[in-house]
Design an enzyme around this catalytic site. Structure first.
Site, PDB file in Angstrom:
ATOM      1  N   TRP A 163       0.841  -1.207   0.000  1.00 21.52           N
ATOM      2  CA  TRP A 163       0.000   0.000   0.000  1.00 21.52           C
ATOM      3  C   TRP A 163       0.869   1.249   0.000  1.00 21.52           C
ATOM      4  O   TRP A 163       0.505   2.268  -0.605  1.00 21.52           O
ATOM      5  CB  TRP A 163      -0.942  -0.012   1.203  1.00 21.52           C
ATOM      6  N   ASP A 164       2.019   1.205   0.653  1.00 21.72           N
ATOM      7  CA  ASP A 164       2.936   2.341   0.622  1.00 21.72           C
ATOM      8  C   ASP A 164       3.391   2.633  -0.801  1.00 21.72           C
ATOM      9  O   ASP A 164       3.404   3.781  -1.250  1.00 21.72           O
ATOM     10  CB  ASP A 164       4.159   2.058   1.492  1.00 21.72           C
ATOM     11  N   PHE A 165       3.796   1.593  -1.504  1.00 21.70           N
ATOM     12  CA  PHE A 165       4.324   1.806  -2.853  1.00 21.70           C
ATOM     13  C   PHE A 165       3.219   2.203  -3.841  1.00 21.70           C
ATOM     14  O   PHE A 165       3.447   3.024  -4.732  1.00 21.70           O
ATOM     15  CB  PHE A 165       5.072   0.559  -3.329  1.00 21.70           C
TER      16      PHE A 165
END
Length: 408
Positions: A163-165
């Site tokens: 989800w960060d990327f």
């Protein structure tokens, strides 16, 4: 590295993964990305894993190709310098809270066309990180072996902070959309990208939200099988694990041919009254019967024979590797134009570095650039962006408001 954004400058005040990733992707297309940190380093400056010299390999790779300015961001003067830099530049990436000295209102005062991109936790202001929004998404409770049908099976977290990327990639897209809007209209934009919304929104865009509401319950765990299609991991006679997938008729025929299962498949189709070449539905509905056929064949052949057959048939497959093996794989790394020669990394450790993930036929990509040393560009940026003379910069350094390079 390509120079498609060579006329774009961005101030980045961020840490950890999502926000720095947005700046990284812009830098890989030629933008000047100036990362501004507290003089001792941001919250992620010494993020695990560290080299023997104390350099974070995570920080080094997420900040490749950027410039670094180090200021005392706990002081009013250091904060004012950062805010003034954002006004002069007009483009900002940050994950600092909106209710901070780096609010859009503060940055855009006197610069109405400023475009700011802020990575948030949840849309309502609550804090979040990848592993907490993943827990909320439901995905960890869909992972794990199929036989886990206990009353309370445990969740399975993914190792990659996906989800960060994804948030970083969407944030770069949102920032450039805001800049494009300014180019057309002259208007600035305040853009907020909540990490939690990226997770829940991706779940909705994939159709999973509609599926759960339609079925009135959760999807069963499938182990390493592919949901709604044919695919799973198998083991060869000599113990090599590999993954196969068939989402199209061509892929299905390739697998059947590679495993030499034509006669067995026809017999099973006659028994069940289906045609597996018709699409995903019959293959998924009868996956356990099909898995048994493929498992028996895989277990009777060594990997070298299986790989030769799969390759000759044009099947979709891949052998499982450890990440250490993948990092040394000649096909994935050494022979892949994505990777360029190791630049002079601050860590002193030489290893392959990525260029832009996208490639442009007919254009030669530049070699990867190194990450900066903390504060490496403080003096140059203060002079170029704020017009400060050398004496004023020296005074800021002497008083601890600004810091020069931490190169040892």
């Amino acid at each position: 590295m390509y120079d498609l954004l060579g006329d774009l400058s961005i101030i980045e005040a961020s840490s950890f993964v999502a926000s720095p990733t947005a700046g990284l992707y812009c830098a890989q297309f030629g933008a000047e990305v100036i990362r501004v940190d507290h003089k001792a380093g941001g919250l992620d400056y010494d993020r695990y894993m560290l080299t023997r010299e104390g350099r974070s390999l995570s920080w080094e790779n997420l900040n490749r190709g950027k410039k670094s300015v180090a200021l005392d961001l706990r002081s009013d003067e250091g904060r004012e310098l950062l805010v003034e830099m954002t006004r002069k530049t007009g483009n900002v990436i940050t994950n600092l809270p909106e209710k901070s000295f780096l609010s859009h209102a503060a940055m855009s005062r006197g610069r109405a066309d400023l475009v700011s991109l802020r990575v948030m936790g949840w849309h309502d202001g609550r804090q979040a990180m990848d592993f907490t929004v993943n827990a909320a998404s439901g995905y960890p409770l869909m992972c794990g072996p199929e036989e886990w049908e206990a009353a309370d099976p445990p969740p399975v977290n993914q190792v990659l902070p996906a989800w960060d990327f994804i948030t970083g990639a969407y944030s770069a897209f949102a920032l450039l959309s805001g800049i494009r809007h300014r180019d057309r209209t002259g208007e600035g934009s305040e853009l907020r990208v909540p990490l939690g919304d990226v997770a829940i929104g991706t779940m909705a865009n994939s159709g999973a939200m509609a599926e759960m509401l339609y079925r009135g319950g959760d999807r069963e765990r499938l182990g390493n099988a592919i949901w709604g299609a044919f695919g799973r991991d198998f083991r060869s006679r000599d113990g090599v694990r590999f993954m196969v997938a068939a989402l199209t008729a061509k892929q299905w025929q390739g697998l059947v041919g590679a495993f030499d299962l034509g006669n067995e498949i026809v017999a099973l189709e006659d028994e069940l009254g289906v045609c597996f070449a018709d699409g995903d539905t019959p293959r998924f509905a009868h996956r356990h019967r099909l898995f048994a056929l493929f498992e028996t064949k895989a277990g009777a052949l060594p990997w070298a024979d299986l790989e030769a057959r799969l390759s000759a048939a044009g099947a979709t497959y891949e052998r499982y590797r450890t990440m250490h093996e993948a990092a040394q794989d000649p096909l994935l790394v050494e022979g892949n134009p994505l990777f360029g020669p190791s630049p002079a990394n601050p860590s002193g450790f030489a290893y392959p570095a990525t260029r832009s993930f996208a490639n442009i036929p007919g254009r030669e990509p530049a070699d990867p650039r190194p990450a900066p040393f903390l504060g490496e560009h403080t003096e140059a940026v203060l002079a170029e962006r704020l017009g400060l003379p050398s004496g004023a910069i020296g005074d800021l350094v002497d008083r601890g408001i600004a810091r020069l390079s931490d190169r040892k």
